[in-house]
Write a protein that holds these residues in place. Structure first.
Motif, PDB file in Angstrom:
ATOM      1  N   GLY A 121       0.809  -1.214   0.000  1.00 39.62           N
ATOM      2  CA  GLY A 121       0.000   0.000   0.000  1.00 39.62           C
ATOM      3  C   GLY A 121       0.841   1.263   0.000  1.00 39.62           C
ATOM      4  O   GLY A 121       0.371   2.331  -0.410  1.00 39.62           O
ATOM      5  N   GLN A 122       2.085   1.142   0.431  1.00 38.22           N
ATOM      6  CA  GLN A 122       3.027   2.261   0.407  1.00 38.22           C
ATOM      7  C   GLN A 122       3.764   2.349  -0.929  1.00 38.22           C
ATOM      8  O   GLN A 122       4.729   3.094  -1.060  1.00 38.22           O
ATOM      9  N   LYS A 123       3.318   1.572  -1.897  1.00 37.25           N
ATOM     10  CA  LYS A 123       3.898   1.524  -3.243  1.00 37.25           C
ATOM     11  C   LYS A 123       5.303   0.924  -3.238  1.00 37.25           C
ATOM     12  O   LYS A 123       6.122   1.223  -4.109  1.00 37.25           O
ATOM     13  N   LYS A 124       5.566   0.030  -2.286  1.00 34.09           N
ATOM     14  CA  LYS A 124       6.825  -0.694  -2.239  1.00 34.09           C
ATOM     15  C   LYS A 124       6.607  -2.110  -2.756  1.00 34.09           C
ATOM     16  O   LYS A 124       5.499  -2.633  -2.701  1.00 34.09           O
ATOM     17  N   THR A 125       7.681  -2.712  -3.251  1.00 39.24           N
ATOM     18  CA  THR A 125       7.579  -4.083  -3.739  1.00 39.24           C
ATOM     19  C   THR A 125       8.461  -5.005  -2.911  1.00 39.24           C
ATOM     20  O   THR A 125       9.467  -4.588  -2.341  1.00 39.24           O
ATOM     21  N   ILE A 126       8.060  -6.269  -2.891  1.00 40.14           N
ATOM     22  CA  ILE A 126       8.651  -7.243  -1.983  1.00 40.14           C
ATOM     23  C   ILE A 126       9.193  -8.415  -2.781  1.00 40.14           C
ATOM     24  O   ILE A 126       8.482  -8.997  -3.615  1.00 40.14           O
ATOM     25  N   GLY A 127      10.437  -8.767  -2.529  1.00 38.24           N
ATOM     26  CA  GLY A 127      11.058  -9.903  -3.183  1.00 38.24           C
ATOM     27  C   GLY A 127      11.180 -11.090  -2.242  1.00 38.24           C
ATOM     28  O   GLY A 127      10.721 -11.049  -1.097  1.00 38.24           O
ATOM     29  N   GLY A 169      13.727 -10.139 -10.102  1.00 35.80           N
ATOM     30  CA  GLY A 169      13.133  -8.905  -9.632  1.00 35.80           C
ATOM     31  C   GLY A 169      13.746  -8.327  -8.379  1.00 35.80           C
ATOM     32  O   GLY A 169      13.443  -7.179  -8.009  1.00 35.80           O
ATOM     33  N   ASN A 170      14.621  -9.074  -7.709  1.00 37.31           N
ATOM     34  CA  ASN A 170      15.132  -8.585  -6.430  1.00 37.31           C
ATOM     35  C   ASN A 170      15.964  -7.314  -6.561  1.00 37.31           C
ATOM     36  O   ASN A 170      16.066  -6.543  -5.608  1.00 37.31           O
ATOM     37  N   LEU A 171      16.550  -7.073  -7.720  1.00 36.30           N
ATOM     38  CA  LEU A 171      17.301  -5.833  -7.921  1.00 36.30           C
ATOM     39  C   LEU A 171      16.424  -4.603  -7.735  1.00 36.30           C
ATOM     40  O   LEU A 171      16.912  -3.525  -7.380  1.00 36.30           O
ATOM     41  N   TYR A 172      15.143  -4.754  -7.981  1.00 36.43           N
ATOM     42  CA  TYR A 172      14.236  -3.607  -7.999  1.00 36.43           C
ATOM     43  C   TYR A 172      13.363  -3.514  -6.748  1.00 36.43           C
ATOM     44  O   TYR A 172      12.591  -2.563  -6.615  1.00 36.43           O
ATOM     45  N   ASN A 173      13.458  -4.499  -5.857  1.00 33.98           N
ATOM     46  CA  ASN A 173      12.519  -4.566  -4.736  1.00 33.98           C
ATOM     47  C   ASN A 173      12.991  -3.768  -3.524  1.00 33.98           C
ATOM     48  O   ASN A 173      14.192  -3.569  -3.313  1.00 33.98           O
ATOM     49  N   ASP A 174      12.004  -3.358  -2.737  1.00 36.34           N
ATOM     50  CA  ASP A 174      12.268  -2.535  -1.559  1.00 36.34           C
ATOM     51  C   ASP A 174      12.384  -3.352  -0.281  1.00 36.34           C
ATOM     52  O   ASP A 174      12.886  -2.854   0.731  1.00 36.34           O
ATOM     53  N   ALA A 175      11.898  -4.578  -0.302  1.00 39.24           N
ATOM     54  CA  ALA A 175      11.923  -5.436   0.888  1.00 39.24           C
ATOM     55  C   ALA A 175      11.947  -6.885   0.440  1.00 39.24           C
ATOM     56  O   ALA A 175      11.665  -7.197  -0.732  1.00 39.24           O
TER      57      ALA A 175
END
Length: 413
Positions: A121-127, A169-175
């Protein structure tokens, strides 16, 4: 009757009405326009993925009051296919995050999954940092990446290290999320690790397709996890629950291939229109008027439409399975979705590379330049299709018809 407001072609369009309604038209157009350049330069799409995050692509399935768009599961696949048609690397890079959101929506009362939804919801992505690839035919032997988290009392945090291969995708993830044993109580926990010192950002992926997905190795070195970001593991499923929990993964990848095939059809139109010379033994002065080439373009269009249709069938089955979650119909609906996903993969993995090859036949020498990077379509299709090869799906489908054999329940099928 005037044709001014009535299109003469009902062929493929890059952007669906749903993506336009949700505000993704411009970003999808921009991504499509620069896909070949990224491929030539091997430029990782950090900027494009950041824009998609800011627009809420990773939060499409969340309710509006939780920071999302309230999209249906089927709607998510519509937008994801549009994105894959623009650049399949970028669509693929979101898969693990979107699956975590999907899993969390089913168990949102659990604190771990509530945290996943909060980050989304905070516009973060998770790997993922769950397991490495230590799985053999003799039996599954997966190991957790951060297998043990040691307590560091001086910093009031847990500390862990490990490597994850195929970390798409982990290069682009926030968590990142995973499982580990925490040292103080010796219990297995789920953790949420936010990106910070010790998380690698290098790209060692050497695939000949999907080159920009960041699908290489994710390295975690002395990363810190606050105690507040450790959560109890999920309770075991009941005996009545449907055991096939990973169909989303396969449908998503097949959906990406369907997007590539749509792009092939669109590129085929452009390629034929752009050809300036025909072969001397052709029947028309201009390639666009050549009957043989018009027929091949029609074949590409028809096969591309068929690919999208069978992908839609598997998406629809997955949507129905989602709707039965927690009911007595869940087992049958989830089994049907798993079988539909296998059927779609067998057919699409066979047809899609052929359709990509027809694009080269259509354009001939006019499209083999590396500048256009049209070879990426075939390469990307084959790399995506290599996930859980169709040979095993074919056998299972045959066994199921003959004996009622049920599909495997693990994530690697």
């Amino acid at each position: 009757m005037s044709d001014v407001n009535h299109p003469t072609s009902a062929g493929p369009r890059l952007v669906s009405p749903l993506s336009a309604t949700l505000g993704f038209s411009q970003i999808i157009d921009d991504i499509a326009a620069t896909a070949a350049e990224r491929e030539r330069a091997n430029r990782l799409p950090h900027e494009e993925i950041s824009r998609l995050k800011a627009l809420g692509f990773g939060a499409l399935r969340l309710p509006v009051d939780a920071g999302g768009s309230g999209a249906t599961l089927s709607g998510l696949f519509v937008v994801a296919r549009d994105l894959a048609a623009a650049d399949s690397n970028i669509a693929h890079a979101f898969r693990n995050h979107l699956w975590q959101v999907e899993a969390a929506l089913r168990r949102r009362e659990h604190p771990f999954h509530a945290r996943v939804l909060e980050l989304a919801g905070q516009k973060k992505t998770i790997g993922l940092s769950f397991v490495d690839s230590d799985v053999t035919a003799a039996g599954a032997r997966p190991t957790t990446v951060l297998s043990r988290l040691e307590w560091d009392a001086s910093r009031d945090v847990y500390v862990g290290s490990g490597d994850k291969v195929y970390a798409t995708g982990n290069l682009y993830n926030d968590a990142f999320i995973g499982l580990a044993v925490e040292s103080r109580a010796g219990r297995t926990v789920q953790y949420v690790l936010e990106r910070g010192p010790g998380v690698s950002d290098d790209d060692d992926w050497q695939g000949f397709g999907q080159r920009l997905t960041g699908s290489g190795t994710a390295r975690f070195r002395d990363v810190t996890v606050p105690a507040a970001q450790l959560y109890p593991t999920d309770p075991p499923k009941s005996d009545e629950a449907a055991p096939w929990g990973f169909t989303f993964h396969q449908v998503y990848l097949t959906n990406c291939i369907a997007g590539i095939v749509r792009r092939v059809a669109l590129d085929a139109v452009d390629a034929l229109r752009a050809r300036g010379r025909n072969f001397y033994h052709g029947q028309a002065a201009h390639p666009a008027d050549e009957p043989a080439l018009q027929s091949l373009l029609g074949r590409i269009r028809a096969y591309a439409a068929s690919v999208e249709a069978i992908a839609d069938r598997s998406v629809g089955a997955l949507q129905r399975a989602w709707e039965t979650h927690g009911t007595r119909d869940e087992y049958e609906a989830t089994l049907a979705a798993t079988l539909a996903a296998a059927e779609a993969k067998v057919v699409i993995d066979d047809l899609a590379p052929q359709i990509a090859s027809w694009l080269i036949d259509l354009g001939s020498g006019s499209v083999v330049s590396r500048i256009g990077a049209l070879d990426r379509h075939w390469r990307n299709i084959k790399v995506i299709a290599s996930h859980n090869p169709r040979l095993y799906k074919e056998r299972l489908l045959g066994q199921n018809l003959l004996t009622g054999q049920l599909p495997p329940t693990g994530a690697f099928f």
